[in-house]
Motif scaffolding. Structure first.
Motif: not given
Length: 257
Positions: A77-87
């Motif tokens: 989950p900690k990486d999912v949030g950043q992925i959503i922002v970066e994409s």
């Protein structure tokens, strides 16, 4: 209220479990047991045969993906949030996910896009895609009876052609060992955000080269480190638990001028 077959978290002071309510069965742990038929509503608190309080409630996304049975390693989950922002995703984005895996990321993407966006998920393994579809269906069944509508594509990445999709893709998110294989059969010529989740530095070097060769810009590499803190009256301190390196995120964008 019908609660049979509902997905729930069962929590004690020491442990947290993910389960499905089955009215004719018992939930049994080393902290005691109770009958699901004793549940009248969710959320509830029931006392086990050992006298321990069990809190029973509907899981959050984070609880679900961390407690669920899984096959391939999940994106945390900690990486999912950043992925959503970066994409740069929004609810009407058109997204290609490369690597369905256990479905943890697929689930969040679908939750975001299901009403007005579009999600395609490619994987060379039918087993992974069945698992991902089951993950999404199991979690969302708690909130909705609608049929899951992810466009799963069973194909090897090196054979895939993005031109065969009916939508113009806004973002590509990859969770496969060799994401650069996408460029064997594809050339990007429309505005697009790219994010790759990769565990090793050698993979970072390879995808960095591939993105540069295909005229992507603003290439960034980062990792997300998560540390919880405890507030105990007037004392504040970090916990001993540190979720550090799970993977690197490589983000870039293609802009057609």
């Amino acid at each position: 209220m019908i609660i049979d077959n509902q997905l729930v978290v069962i929590k004690t002071s020491k442990n947290k479990y993910l389960s499905v309510v089955e009215k004719d069965k018992e939930f049994i742990t080393n902290e005691g047991k109770f009958k699901f038929s004793d549940l009248k509503k969710i959320p509830s608190i029931v006392k086990s045969s050992a006298g321990i309080d069990f809190q029973i409630y509907t899981p959050t996304y984070k609880e679900f993906v961390l407690l669920m049975k899984r096959g391939p390693q999940i994106i945390y989950p900690k990486d999912v949030g950043q992925i959503i922002v970066e994409s740069n995703l929004h609810n009407s984005s058109k997204v290609l996910e490369i690597g369905s895996g256990s479905g943890a990321l697929t689930l969040y993407l679908y939750s975001l896009l299901q009403n007005s966006g579009k999600l395609y998920s490619i994987d060379s393994s039918k087993i992974n895609q069945r698992r991902a579809n089951k993950t999404i269906s199991r979690y969302l069944s708690t909130y909705s009876k609608e049929k899951v509508d992810v466009n799963f594509i069973h194909e090897k990445l090196e054979n895939f052609n993005i031109k065969n999709l009916e939508d113009k893709i806004d973002a590509i998110i990859t969770d496969v060992p060799e994401p650069w294989d996408f460029f064997i059969n594809n050339k990007i010529n429309t505005n697009l955000n790219w994010v790759s989740y990769l565990p090793s530095m050698s993979q970072i070097i390879r995808i960095n080269e591939a993105l540069k060769e295909n005229n992507f810009q603003d290439i960034e590499v980062k990792e997300v480190i998560l540390r919880d803190w405890i507030v105990d009256n007037k004392i504040i301190r970090p916990t001993n638990k540190l979720v550090s390196h799970t993977g690197f995120l490589v983000s870039a964008k293609y802009i057609k001028y």
